[in-house]
Design a protein around this motif. Structure first.
Motif, PDB file in Angstrom:
ATOM      1  N   ARG A  28       0.859  -1.195   0.000  1.00 14.96           N
ATOM      2  CA  ARG A  28       0.000   0.000   0.000  1.00 14.96           C
ATOM      3  C   ARG A  28       0.888   1.235   0.000  1.00 14.96           C
ATOM      4  O   ARG A  28       1.943   1.243   0.616  1.00 14.96           O
ATOM      5  N   ARG A  29       0.473   2.240  -0.707  1.00 15.43           N
ATOM      6  CA  ARG A  29       1.245   3.481  -0.757  1.00 15.43           C
ATOM      7  C   ARG A  29       0.325   4.669  -0.611  1.00 15.43           C
ATOM      8  O   ARG A  29      -0.850   4.594  -0.975  1.00 15.43           O
ATOM      9  N   ASP A  30       0.847   5.741  -0.085  1.00 12.84           N
ATOM     10  CA  ASP A  30       0.147   7.016  -0.185  1.00 12.84           C
ATOM     11  C   ASP A  30       0.509   7.582  -1.554  1.00 12.84           C
ATOM     12  O   ASP A  30       1.682   7.805  -1.846  1.00 12.84           O
ATOM     13  N   VAL A  31      -0.500   7.774  -2.406  1.00  8.44           N
ATOM     14  CA  VAL A  31      -0.246   8.137  -3.801  1.00  8.44           C
ATOM     15  C   VAL A  31      -0.571   9.610  -4.033  1.00  8.44           C
ATOM     16  O   VAL A  31      -1.654  10.077  -3.672  1.00  8.44           O
ATOM     17  N   LEU A 104       8.260  18.801  -2.173  1.00 10.52           N
ATOM     18  CA  LEU A 104       7.486  17.561  -2.033  1.00 10.52           C
ATOM     19  C   LEU A 104       6.099  17.728  -2.628  1.00 10.52           C
ATOM     20  O   LEU A 104       5.457  18.760  -2.432  1.00 10.52           O
ATOM     21  N   LYS A 105       5.642  16.698  -3.336  1.00 17.36           N
ATOM     22  CA  LYS A 105       4.256  16.734  -3.828  1.00 17.36           C
ATOM     23  C   LYS A 105       3.405  16.093  -2.746  1.00 17.36           C
ATOM     24  O   LYS A 105       3.557  14.914  -2.439  1.00 17.36           O
ATOM     25  N   LEU A 106       2.514  16.865  -2.161  1.00 20.24           N
ATOM     26  CA  LEU A 106       1.804  16.388  -0.975  1.00 20.24           C
ATOM     27  C   LEU A 106       0.304  16.240  -1.194  1.00 20.24           C
ATOM     28  O   LEU A 106      -0.455  16.106  -0.238  1.00 20.24           O
ATOM     29  N   GLU A 107      -0.137  16.279  -2.438  1.00 22.59           N
ATOM     30  CA  GLU A 107      -1.563  16.077  -2.732  1.00 22.59           C
ATOM     31  C   GLU A 107      -1.755  15.768  -4.207  1.00 22.59           C
ATOM     32  O   GLU A 107      -0.901  16.098  -5.023  1.00 22.59           O
ATOM     33  N   GLY A 108      -2.893  15.113  -4.506  1.00 22.24           N
ATOM     34  CA  GLY A 108      -3.255  14.867  -5.901  1.00 22.24           C
ATOM     35  C   GLY A 108      -4.736  15.171  -6.074  1.00 22.24           C
ATOM     36  O   GLY A 108      -5.475  14.423  -6.715  1.00 22.24           O
ATOM     37  N   PHE A 150     -10.498   1.109   3.713  1.00 20.86           N
ATOM     38  CA  PHE A 150     -10.673   1.663   2.361  1.00 20.86           C
ATOM     39  C   PHE A 150      -9.340   1.635   1.612  1.00 20.86           C
ATOM     40  O   PHE A 150      -9.250   1.204   0.460  1.00 20.86           O
ATOM     41  N   TRP A 151      -8.295   2.047   2.301  1.00 29.25           N
ATOM     42  CA  TRP A 151      -6.960   2.197   1.697  1.00 29.25           C
ATOM     43  C   TRP A 151      -6.413   0.835   1.259  1.00 29.25           C
ATOM     44  O   TRP A 151      -5.857   0.679   0.171  1.00 29.25           O
ATOM     45  N   LEU A 152      -6.561  -0.156   2.131  1.00 35.38           N
ATOM     46  CA  LEU A 152      -6.033  -1.491   1.811  1.00 35.38           C
ATOM     47  C   LEU A 152      -6.847  -2.147   0.695  1.00 35.38           C
ATOM     48  O   LEU A 152      -6.282  -2.764  -0.216  1.00 35.38           O
ATOM     49  N   SER A 165      -3.819  15.897   4.650  1.00 36.77           N
ATOM     50  CA  SER A 165      -4.187  16.443   5.965  1.00 36.77           C
ATOM     51  C   SER A 165      -3.789  17.905   6.101  1.00 36.77           C
ATOM     52  O   SER A 165      -4.124  18.551   7.089  1.00 36.77           O
ATOM     53  N   ILE A 166      -3.076  18.415   5.088  1.00 37.49           N
ATOM     54  CA  ILE A 166      -2.622  19.810   5.171  1.00 37.49           C
ATOM     55  C   ILE A 166      -3.760  20.703   4.664  1.00 37.49           C
ATOM     56  O   ILE A 166      -3.705  21.281   3.570  1.00 37.49           O
ATOM     57  N   ILE A 167      -4.817  20.747   5.441  1.00 40.63           N
ATOM     58  CA  ILE A 167      -6.003  21.543   5.111  1.00 40.63           C
ATOM     59  C   ILE A 167      -6.583  22.013   6.439  1.00 40.63           C
ATOM     60  O   ILE A 167      -6.667  21.234   7.393  1.00 40.63           O
ATOM     61  N   LYS A 199       8.568   2.331  -2.363  1.00 40.76           N
ATOM     62  CA  LYS A 199       8.684   2.799  -0.974  1.00 40.76           C
ATOM     63  C   LYS A 199       8.022   4.163  -0.812  1.00 40.76           C
ATOM     64  O   LYS A 199       7.701   4.827  -1.811  1.00 40.76           O
ATOM     65  N   PRO A 200       7.804   4.575   0.431  1.00 39.52           N
ATOM     66  CA  PRO A 200       7.126   5.861   0.642  1.00 39.52           C
ATOM     67  C   PRO A 200       7.857   7.009  -0.049  1.00 39.52           C
ATOM     68  O   PRO A 200       9.089   7.064  -0.038  1.00 39.52           O
ATOM     69  N   ASP A 201       7.069   7.896  -0.628  1.00 42.07           N
ATOM     70  CA  ASP A 201       7.613   9.099  -1.276  1.00 42.07           C
ATOM     71  C   ASP A 201       8.556   9.859  -0.350  1.00 42.07           C
ATOM     72  O   ASP A 201       9.603  10.347  -0.770  1.00 42.07           O
TER      73      ASP A 201
END
Ligand SMILES: Cc1cc2nc3c(=O)[nH]c(=O)nc-3n(C[C@H](O)[C@H](O)[C@H](O)COP(=O)(O)O)c2cc1C
Length: 250
Positions: A28-31, A104-108, A150-152, A165-167, A199-201
């Motif tokens: 699983r990755r944060d994309v 860093l790209k922190l959102e999509g 949901f993520w898995l 979360s940067i909101i 691996k994690p960004d």
């Protein structure tokens, strides 16, 4: 799953099914970067939401709601909230890391197929706070369990998820008309992806690294020393996994 991890059969899954569960967890990755223009069809999205809805919850409270956000204009507004919040967060970052933080790209938010805001209705079980009388925040933790389900499930379906979360929560609540007693827990960017990074960004960009698991295990009390056999078993698992795949999974 590591080869030398033996689990009594009992009611457990067969080897292939177990491997699949661990594979979802370890890959699983944060994309944020690899979203494609392909849509996530409602069949797949329905399965992900059903998985989320089967998360554990305190007192079986099921405090979650899922706001599906597809509209471009609203998503652009959310992205503006992100950009403003990022500027606000910047001074809190150590000076020597600020240049990296900016890169860093922190959102999509806009590149993904859709966004989902998972919320926690803090009043849902009003009058019967089973499990929450001493620890009222347990409803929030329950909602996080739904996020992880949901993520898995998304990973297993080949759907990427990125948590933003940067909101500023107040502004997000106003934008999405979220009532006062409801807390936005997770704002997720969801979409088909071209790849899942190995691996994690944040590790790739030198922001952080995975901490060694044995160093996080304590015995009997916080900071209690011990559990040496367990720790060396963990260390062996990692080595075995690395040797097999060439990639550390744990
Ligand atoms: C509660 C929470 C909030 C997060 N917020 C952000 C975020 O605002 N932006 C971002 O790029 N990643 C965010 N992430 C993703 C983490 O950076 C990511 O999980 C971590 O670097 C490990 O990478 P991995 O998820 O790919 O294993 C968040 C993750 C969690 C659990």
């Amino acid at each position: 799953m590591p080869d030398d991890m033996t689990i009594p059969v009992g009611d457990g899954f067969d080897q292939m099914a177990r491997d699949a569960v661990y594979r979802a967890m370890f890959t699983r990755r944060d994309v944020r970067s690899y979203f494609t223009s392909e849509a996530v069809d409602d069949e797949a999205l329905a399965r992900l939401l059903l998985a989320a809805h089967h998360a554990p919850s305190v007192g079986f409270m099921q405090p979650w709601n899922f706001i599906v956000i597809r509209g471009t204009a609203r998503r652009e507004q959310v992205r503006d909230l992100f950009l403003a919040a990022r500027e606000q967060e910047l001074p809190a970052i150590e000076e020597e890391r600020r240049a990296l933080y900016r890169k860093l790209k922190l959102e999509g938010i806009c590149e993904s197929a859709l966004n989902i805001c998972i919320t926690c209705d803090r009043r849902r079980s009003q009058g019967s706070p089973l499990g929450r009388w001493h620890n009222p925040e347990m409803d929030l933790y329950s909602t996080v369990c739904a996020v992880q389900n949901f993520w898995l499930a998304a990973r297993a379906e080949g759907v990427g998820v990125g948590w933003v979360s940067i909101i500023e929560a107040r502004a997000l609540k106003d934008l999405l008309s979220i009532p006062e007693h409801v807390t936005p827990v997770a704002y997720l960017c969801v979409g088909r992806v071209s790849e899942f990074a190995p691996k994690p960004d944040l590790e790739t960009h030198g922001w952080g690294r995975r901490l060694p698991l044995p160093e996080l295990i304590m015995s009997e009390t916080f900071c209690g020393q011990g559990e040496v056999p367990l720790k060396s078993t963990i260390a062996r698992l990692k080595v075995a996994t690395c040797e097999k795949s060439g990639k550390p999974l744990i």
